[in-house]
Motif scaffolding. Sequence first.
Motif, short mmCIF file in Angstrom:
data_model
loop_
_atom_site.label_atom_id
_atom_site.label_comp_id
_atom_site.label_asym_id
_atom_site.label_seq_id
_atom_site.Cartn_x
_atom_site.Cartn_y
_atom_site.Cartn_z
N ILE A 100 40.70 38.24 34.89
CA ILE A 100 40.47 39.17 33.53
C ILE A 100 39.13 39.64 33.80
O ILE A 100 38.76 40.93 33.59
CB ILE A 100 40.57 38.49 32.29
CG1 ILE A 100 42.27 38.55 32.10
CG2 ILE A 100 40.37 39.62 31.02
CD1 ILE A 100 43.06 37.77 31.02
N LEU A 122 37.15 43.67 34.05
CA LEU A 122 36.25 43.80 32.88
C LEU A 122 34.86 44.08 33.09
O LEU A 122 34.33 44.95 32.62
CB LEU A 122 36.49 42.70 31.73
CG LEU A 122 37.89 42.64 30.90
CD1 LEU A 122 37.83 41.52 30.18
CD2 LEU A 122 38.08 44.10 30.08
N GLN A 169 40.47 50.06 37.62
CA GLN A 169 40.29 48.65 36.97
C GLN A 169 41.17 48.65 35.75
O GLN A 169 41.68 47.37 35.54
CB GLN A 169 38.81 48.44 36.83
CG GLN A 169 38.00 48.29 38.17
CD GLN A 169 38.46 47.08 39.06
OE1 GLN A 169 38.94 46.10 38.63
NE2 GLN A 169 38.15 47.48 40.42
N SER A 170 41.18 49.67 35.08
CA SER A 170 42.00 49.56 33.82
C SER A 170 43.59 49.16 34.31
O SER A 170 44.20 48.51 33.47
CB SER A 170 41.88 50.92 32.99
OG SER A 170 40.59 51.11 32.62
N LEU A 189 43.98 45.73 35.00
CA LEU A 189 43.85 44.76 34.06
C LEU A 189 45.44 45.20 33.01
O LEU A 189 46.10 44.15 32.80
CB LEU A 189 43.18 45.38 33.14
CG LEU A 189 42.54 44.58 31.97
CD1 LEU A 189 42.38 43.00 32.24
CD2 LEU A 189 41.17 44.99 31.04
N THR A 227 48.20 42.20 32.61
CA THR A 227 48.74 42.04 31.22
C THR A 227 50.15 41.82 31.39
O THR A 227 50.99 41.27 30.57
CB THR A 227 48.09 42.96 30.16
OG1 THR A 227 46.69 42.99 30.26
CG2 THR A 227 48.67 42.66 28.62
#
Length: 672
Positions: free
Chosen positions: A464, A468, A498-499, A502, A506
């Motif tokens: 993570i 981030l 990158q989002s 992530l 998740t």
Amino acid sequence: MKGLKKSGFMKAFAAVLLFVSVVASAVLSLLLFAIYEYGGLYDGGLNMVKNILSDICYYNADAIGEYYGSKLMGYTSEAADITFAAKFDTDKTNVRFSVLAPDGSVYFSNIDENEVFVSSTISRDISRIVQGDKVDKLCSSYEAAHEYYNELLNEGHVLSFEITETDISKLPFKATAVLGVTVHKDFCVVAAIPSTLQPVDGIYLIFNTVTFVAQYFYVFIGVLCAVLLLVVLLVVFIISSAGYKPNEEAVRPGFFARMPLDIYCAIILLIANAYVWVLDTSRHELVAFLISTVVALVLLIGSLFSISARLKVKGWYKNLLVFRIIGYLYRLLKKYITAVFSVLSRIGLFWKTCVYLVLQYVLCFIGAMAGREEGVMIVSTVLIINALVLIKFVLDLRKLEACGKEIASGNIQSKIDSTAVLPSLRVHAASLNGIGGGLEEALEKSIKSERMKSELITNVSHDIKTPLTSIVNYVGLLKKEGLDSENAQGYVEVLEKQSMRLKKMTEDLMEASKAASGNISVNTELIDVGIALEQALGEYREKLDEAELDVVKQIGADECNASADGKLLWRIFDNILGNACKYAMRKTRLYISLQANEETVDIVFKNVSATPLNIDADELTERFVRGDGSRNTEGSGLGLSIAKSLTELQKGSFNVNIDGDLFKVTVSLKKA
């Protein structure tokens, strides 16, 4: 030599030669022993020949006496005369004889007294009853006639006795008796053998054989040794070659090997007893001896072949009837003893103690009711047994107590030998051992769980933190340079990538959590796994080409229908193929096989890893575990864990195997 052992002709030749050698050695041994024992070695065998020929003369004289006794009394027939004349024809036998009367007169003689080598004389006394006087007597009654008949019997032979006048009104009546008279014939038989023999019978052969062997005694000793050596060599050859067949390497006994060896030996012993019985009861002793000896030698040589072949086979003793009977009795006894102990094991210690006390009381009561000495012996035995059992019970309890203390102090490796305690305490010993094993297993699971939690926190933090950090850094660059900067577009693309990474991480984490907890609805239906696999490969065609992987499919001819959820099955294929695209070595093959078994449908994926797999196969299916320890590749490390959980939700199995750099995944689904 090996070829000779397998040759049937050589075995038959060896058997025949052994038969001849045994007979020759036996005859030669007896002859040499007789020559040595009776002094024939020192006189050229003449004394021994004289003894043998004297016996022959005696038996012939006896036979001649029987014939001439019958002839002189008038009992012989024409056929008997012809047979006797043919037997003692001077052209057919070396036996000569004379028959003389007591007064010296000659009935018959063909002996030349000047050429007699040995002779034997037998005197014969032959008697015959002939009819004598006829005697009449007047008797006053039947009783008087009976007394008169008894008087005549006491005096001699009565050939006949009759009452000639039977009218009892006329007394006295007359009785007539015919008396017998004994006639004696005395004569003498002399049987002789001349010193010059003719080659017409066995006497000539005996004389020449004995004298020749006596003359060359030591030469024949050497011949006997050579024959005995040949017998030994033939026996060794037969034993070594027994059981070998042409074109076969292994030993294979013959037909009689099916018969148990002890039964076979018993039959041989029965035949040997029959051999002795035949010799004892036969009227023709020489013929019976020759035939029985031949049969015995043939059976002996055949048994040598058969028994030698049997003993070369591994486990030959298992064919013994005694072994089979003992084995059957052992299994039967073991079965009943096991059944008894099985019943006793179901009885609790309390009831066993009660039965033991009752049995002890009964034995003591029997001892009290018996005599003084017997009662003391019974009661003493009971007390001794009771003391031994009690001591053993206390010692075993101390072992259990010591083991329990060791486990309580933290030594979970402590064990107790359950076979060394009484059967009633073995359950408690096994329970103590189980406690130690359970604690050890629980401790290992706890340590593994703590380690996995630590690694999970570390891996999640690292996975993570990486996207981030990129997001924070590029947001700072945008703030600094402004949205009108020429690098702004590139910064936005990195932020988007990158989002999404992530977000994907998740989502995978949520999906892994649901799959592990079973919080996913499963709608099983009939799925053609082959079609589903082809669709997944079609979706991944571009990614596989980018990864430079050549797909090799091996699909069985049978229909591969499984009971599965189509969406979950796609997710399983998606994770496995995605894992291959990320971690497989470039320019290698990805092997995919599909096979329908009796109960399952198996899908196997195999590829070569780009990096060394220095990790246990089971750990790859744990959460946040990747094949590369550096964690530089994209991915959350949840793919295989999710695939395993989804497979198990569909009542299937998911196995990972590692062999060097070879990575193998097997998915087994329940066959529809």
